[in-house]
Design an enzyme around this catalytic site. Structure first.
Site, mmCIF file in Angstrom:
data_model
loop_
_atom_site.group_PDB
_atom_site.id
_atom_site.type_symbol
_atom_site.label_atom_id
_atom_site.label_comp_id
_atom_site.label_asym_id
_atom_site.label_seq_id
_atom_site.Cartn_x
_atom_site.Cartn_y
_atom_site.Cartn_z
ATOM 1 N N ASP A 1 -3.662 4.751 0.731
ATOM 2 C CA ASP A 1 -3.095 3.554 0.335
ATOM 3 C C ASP A 1 -1.628 3.475 0.217
ATOM 4 O O ASP A 1 -1.120 4.466 -0.187
ATOM 5 C CB ASP A 1 -3.633 2.826 -1.122
ATOM 6 C CG ASP A 1 -3.232 1.209 -1.355
ATOM 7 O OD1 ASP A 1 -3.933 0.423 -0.777
ATOM 8 O OD2 ASP A 1 -2.027 1.062 -1.885
ATOM 9 N N ILE A 2 -1.015 2.548 1.017
ATOM 10 C CA ILE A 2 0.474 2.753 1.022
ATOM 11 C C ILE A 2 1.123 2.035 -0.080
ATOM 12 O O ILE A 2 0.760 1.229 -0.763
ATOM 13 C CB ILE A 2 0.802 1.713 2.184
ATOM 14 C CG1 ILE A 2 0.442 2.162 3.361
ATOM 15 C CG2 ILE A 2 2.523 1.589 2.221
ATOM 16 C CD1 ILE A 2 0.717 1.055 4.789
ATOM 17 N N ASN B 1 6.825 -6.236 2.931
ATOM 18 C CA ASN B 1 6.398 -7.520 3.627
ATOM 19 C C ASN B 1 7.643 -8.482 3.127
ATOM 20 O O ASN B 1 7.759 -9.197 3.722
ATOM 21 C CB ASN B 1 5.043 -8.037 2.906
ATOM 22 C CG ASN B 1 4.129 -7.378 3.826
ATOM 23 O OD1 ASN B 1 4.213 -6.917 5.259
ATOM 24 N ND2 ASN B 1 2.625 -7.153 3.310
ATOM 25 N N HIS C 1 6.225 -10.101 7.216
ATOM 26 C CA HIS C 1 4.807 -9.697 7.562
ATOM 27 C C HIS C 1 4.796 -8.923 8.975
ATOM 28 O O HIS C 1 3.823 -8.134 9.059
ATOM 29 C CB HIS C 1 3.943 -10.900 7.193
ATOM 30 C CG HIS C 1 3.744 -11.376 5.978
ATOM 31 N ND1 HIS C 1 2.638 -10.734 5.256
ATOM 32 C CD2 HIS C 1 4.412 -12.195 5.171
ATOM 33 C CE1 HIS C 1 2.822 -10.958 4.024
ATOM 34 N NE2 HIS C 1 3.629 -12.302 3.872
ATOM 35 N N ASP D 1 3.290 -5.582 9.522
ATOM 36 C CA ASP D 1 1.921 -4.914 10.570
ATOM 37 C C ASP D 1 2.586 -3.883 11.531
ATOM 38 O O ASP D 1 1.547 -3.112 11.671
ATOM 39 C CB ASP D 1 1.953 -6.357 11.303
ATOM 40 C CG ASP D 1 1.010 -7.412 10.496
ATOM 41 O OD1 ASP D 1 0.363 -7.177 9.623
ATOM 42 O OD2 ASP D 1 0.911 -8.485 11.334
ATOM 43 N N ARG E 1 -10.930 13.455 14.578
ATOM 44 C CA ARG E 1 -11.506 14.422 15.827
ATOM 45 C C ARG E 1 -12.890 14.617 15.485
ATOM 46 O O ARG E 1 -13.282 14.742 14.245
ATOM 47 C CB ARG E 1 -10.701 15.870 15.719
ATOM 48 C CG ARG E 1 -9.189 15.507 15.962
ATOM 49 C CD ARG E 1 -8.438 16.925 16.058
ATOM 50 N NE ARG E 1 -7.004 16.888 16.140
ATOM 51 C CZ ARG E 1 -6.459 17.263 14.951
ATOM 52 N NH1 ARG E 1 -6.970 17.340 13.824
ATOM 53 N NH2 ARG E 1 -5.083 17.137 15.038
ATOM 54 N N GLU F 1 -3.547 -2.742 3.074
ATOM 55 C CA GLU F 1 -2.892 -1.711 3.293
ATOM 56 C C GLU F 1 -3.655 -0.232 3.120
ATOM 57 O O GLU F 1 -3.079 0.836 2.693
ATOM 58 C CB GLU F 1 -1.598 -1.361 2.533
ATOM 59 C CG GLU F 1 -1.664 -1.343 1.239
ATOM 60 C CD GLU F 1 -1.743 -2.634 0.489
ATOM 61 O OE1 GLU F 1 -1.459 -3.173 -0.856
ATOM 62 O OE2 GLU F 1 -2.171 -3.874 1.088
#
Length: 384
Positions: A247-248, A255, A260, A264, A279, A290
């Site tokens: 989570d950011i 934002n 916004h 994005d 992979r 986010e």
């Protein structure tokens, strides 16, 4: 049109390897329903075939051959009425092969009946037999056009011998009927190719829709639905899995300050970093907003990847000209049922929010088998 181009057109479109299984499943579904109607039609028409038998035909032609067709049709109805395993490629292939063999045998018997009846009938009535056969052959081909190779071989076996016999008599009306039947066969073969192209287009559209339904439109990563489906595949194998929820930190501030659209772009950049670790059997997904996730077997998704991500993201220059940090919650579990997803996600989510509450920009690991509120914090040196 050259003969090579003509044969190429008749061969129809090549089915891409990634669509062959879905194409076979759809073809089997079509053929199963159409063949059952076809066999019912054969059975209903047999009394008329017997009634219209040539006076000069022997008992084998008049009664024996229709009886064989009756037995083949009844066998087909019995075999095709069995429950079908949904999504089973092997079962679909068996349905196609069964229909092919039964219809090919029926076509061969029908051709023998037609030629024998034609040869033994009076001159003024014998032309009716190939006319009846042409109707039956075109109907047969229409019902089997979902599978080009099946339909083509059955039409050729049904109509080819009759056309050859009619064309060889030297009589004008026989030749006219033979040419008309040959034109009908050509038209039927062309329609088979067109029908297969339509089926292939339908399969391609289904595949495209399924892909879109499992992709996050903003980042191109798998979405939450696709991640859960991957989890269910792990659960079927009853193994140990690991989930990392990323989570950011303070994303709302980005934002608010930059808009916004810029937010994005930050999300897409982060998605690219996560995708570089997806992979083999590791799946990277956007869970919403986010929040992102990495899911894989415990063996493939090494815990060190979380620490590597923390460093990579913290050092990456983002589109808004600044760096960002993330918090990561990690949880492990041995899973054997789709219902195991909610507990696993809840554990990773609680670990994530403990990381947030403890200062962000760090990894927290849920301790499996311990009190769910107890977590292991990564070493202090890993904090930015």
């Amino acid at each position: 049109m050259t003969s090579r181009r003509f044969l190429g057109a008749l061969s129809g479109p090549d089915v891409p390897a990634h669509l062959r299984e879905d194409f076979t499943l759809l073809t089997a579904e079509h053929m199963r329903g159409q063949a059952r109607l076809l066999f019912v039609g054969f059975i209903l028409s047999l009394p008329m075939v017997v009634y219209g038998a040539s006076a000069g035909a022997g008992a084998l032609v008049a009664y024996g051959l229709p009886l064989i067709i009756l037995l083949l049709s009844a066998t087909g109805l019995v075999l095709l009425s069995r429950p079908r395993a949904e999504g089973d490629f092997g079962d679909a292939r068996r349905i196609i092969d069964t229909v092919w063999k039964l219809c090919l045998l029926t076509a061969a018997v029908g051709s023998i009946w037609c030629i024998a009846s034609w040869a033994s009938a009076p001159l003024e009535t014998r032309i009716y037999y190939p006319a009846i056969m042409s109707i039956g052959g075109l109907v047969l081909g229409y019902c089997l056009m979902a599978e080009r190779s099946v339909g083509m071989t059955v039409v050729v076996v049904t109509m080819g011998p009759t056309i050859a016999v009619l064309a060889s008599t030297g009589m004008v009306m026989d030749l006219v009927l033979a040419i008309a039947m040959a034109i009908g066969v050509g038209f039927q073969l062309t329609m088979m190719v067109r029908h297969q192209r339509l089926l292939l287009s339908l399969v391609e559209e289904r595949h495209r829709s399924a892909e879109l339904a499992r992709r996050d439109p903003l980042t191109g990563l798998a979405n939450r639905r696709a991640l859960i489906e991957r989890f269910e595949a792990f659960a079927e194998r009853s193994g140990a899995v690991r989930l990392m929820v990323v989570d950011i930190d303070r994303f709302k501030t980005i934002n608010d300050r930059f808009g916004h659209d810029m937010g994005d772009r930050v999300l897409r950049t982060l998605a690219t970093l996560l995708a570089s670790h997806a992979r083999g059997e590791i799946c990277a997904a956007r869970l919403g907003g986010e929040e992102f996730g990495l899911l894989g077997s415990a063996e493939a998704l090494d815990p060190a990847i979380a620490l590597q991500l923390l460093r990579e993201i913290g050092c990456a220059r983002m589109p808004h000209g600044e760096t960002i940090t993330v918090s990561i919650g990690v949880a492990d579990a041995v899973v054997s049922s789709p219902e195991d997803w909610n507990p696993l996600y809840a554990q990773a989510d609680r670990a994530l929010y403990r990381a947030k509450n403890d200062g962000r920009n760090r990894v927290m690991t849920h301790q499996s088998g311990a009190d769910p509120d107890r977590f292991q914090t990564e070493p202090q040196a890993l904090r930015a």
